[in-house]
Design a protein around this motif. Structure first.
Motif, short mmCIF file in Angstrom:
data_model
loop_
_atom_site.label_atom_id
_atom_site.label_comp_id
_atom_site.label_asym_id
_atom_site.label_seq_id
_atom_site.Cartn_x
_atom_site.Cartn_y
_atom_site.Cartn_z
N ARG A 96 -3.58 7.98 1.82
CA ARG A 96 -2.74 7.60 2.72
C ARG A 96 -1.66 8.11 2.55
N LEU A 97 -1.12 8.11 1.30
CA LEU A 97 -0.09 9.40 1.02
C LEU A 97 0.29 10.89 1.97
N SER A 108 -7.75 1.99 6.70
CA SER A 108 -8.33 2.38 6.48
C SER A 108 -9.45 3.26 6.11
N LEU A 109 -8.45 4.44 5.18
CA LEU A 109 -8.27 4.95 4.86
C LEU A 109 -8.54 4.54 3.35
N GLN A 110 -9.61 5.24 2.27
CA GLN A 110 -10.12 4.75 1.83
C GLN A 110 -9.59 5.13 -0.28
N MET A 144 0.73 -1.34 0.05
CA MET A 144 0.07 0.23 -0.15
C MET A 144 0.74 1.50 0.16
N VAL A 145 2.08 1.30 0.66
CA VAL A 145 2.88 2.10 0.61
C VAL A 145 3.77 2.80 -0.05
N LYS A 146 4.03 1.90 -1.18
CA LYS A 146 4.24 1.74 -2.55
C LYS A 146 3.41 1.92 -3.45
N GLU A 147 2.13 1.73 -3.32
CA GLU A 147 1.39 2.42 -4.18
C GLU A 147 0.84 4.25 -4.03
N CYS A 148 1.52 4.42 -2.91
CA CYS A 148 0.45 5.81 -2.57
C CYS A 148 2.58 7.11 -3.36
N GLY A 149 3.16 6.02 -4.19
CA GLY A 149 4.12 7.18 -4.30
C GLY A 149 5.23 6.55 -3.85
#
Length: 319
Positions: free
Chosen positions: A272-273, A265-267, A234-239
């Motif tokens: 998330r970033l 839980s953030l959508q 998920m962190v990587k998907e945030c860039g």
């Protein structure tokens, strides 16, 4: 030679009391009247009324009482939630209800006749006693005889168990199609069978609901906290790029289950970033404050050391 039956109210009362006494004495094991029971009923009825009635005559009367009782109980069950007239010992329903019930119950095309109307003004006599006599009647009503009745005059008390075993064995045999169809048609016309079928359907529906509820409650709870590997993805998907301060902070944070739960839980990716950046800024501010504190303490420490060294030299020259 037997006398002609006389079923006045007094004789009927004697007959019911005699049969009840045989039940109380245990002469109807497994719902079956024994040979001894019928001998006692014949003898006691003659003693009470002076009438000589054969077992067949008395048994026919018991069968008729059972038919009337079962018909009435079918009516009473269909009128659940309505009133009860204690004086008349029957259900207390409006004329509109009776008209609607008769329309549903009566079906001349299928040969089904509604036999409930006779209970509109008065229920069966001695209803409380009939509850005792027929509380275990066969709900299908396919047979007019009392449950498990031994009709042979040559039968004995020991025949009860044999008869029960014989009935069980016969029930397991496959019948011819023609015979089966005839039985089904007979059952469909029986009001007792309709009551039995309706009750079974209600039980089946209730069982399905209970089973569904148990299955749902016994299902293993779903784990809402992602694994470290899932959180890193998920962190990587945030860039967030590797070898950056932001990635370092995120890596430290995802080691904590509470962070992973809140983070997942953030959508949106943007949300998330933003969460990671704010945590990184907070950690950076704390680190800078610690470094600044250490730098300010350095000159004070050096000044103190110089002061102590000067005092020692001055004391040595004095002495």
């Amino acid at each position: 030679m037997s006398n002609k039956a006389d079923w006045c109210d007094a004789n009927l009362r004697h007959f019911i009391e005699i049969v009840k006494k045989e039940i109380e004495d245990g002469n109807r094991p497994l719902g079956q009247y024994t040979r001894t029971a019928w001998k006692n009923v014949v003898a006691k009825y003659h003693e009470k009324t002076g009438l000589k009635q054969t077992k067949k005559q008395l048994k026919n009367k018991l069968d008729n009482l059972k038919k009337e009782y079962t018909l009435f109980m079918e009516l009473k069950n269909s009128a659940t939630g309505l009133g009860w007239n204690e004086a008349k010992q029957t259900v207390d329903c409006s004329d509109e209800w009776w008209d609607e019930h008769f329309a549903k119950c009566n079906n001349p095309e299928k040969g089904i006749k509604c036999n409930h109307m006779k209970f509109k003004k008065q229920g069966p006599k001695h209803l409380d006693d009939l509850h005792i006599l027929f509380e275990k009647v066969y709900v299908t009503g396919a047979s007019a005889s009392c449950p498990g009745d031994i009709s042979s005059d040559q039968s004995s008390d020991e025949d009860v168990v044999e008869l029960a075993a014989l009935k069980k064995a016969k029930s397991g045999k496959k019948k011819r199609k023609e015979s089966s169809n005839a039985t089904e048609e007979k059952d469909e016309k029986s009001p007792f069978f309709r009551l039995y079928k309706t009750t079974c359907m209600k039980i089946e529906t209730a069982t399905d609901k209970i089973s569904s509820s148990v299955s749902a409650s016994s299902a293993p709870p779903r784990n809402e906290v992602p694994t470290i590997k899932e959180a890193m993805q998920m962190v990587k998907e945030c860039g967030v790029q590797e070898k950056t301060g932001l990635m370092h902070t995120a890596t430290l944070l995802i080691m904590k289950p509470e962070f992973r739960e809140a983070f997942s839980s953030l959508q949106t990716i943007e949300g998330r970033l933003d969460f990671i950046e704010r945590e990184h800024a907070k950690h950076s501010s704390t680190k800078n404050s610690e470094v600044s504190g250490r730098d300010e303490a350095g000159p004070l420490r050096r000044h103190r050391l110089n002061f102590e060294s000067t005092r020692v030299e001055s004391f040595g020259r004095r002495y």
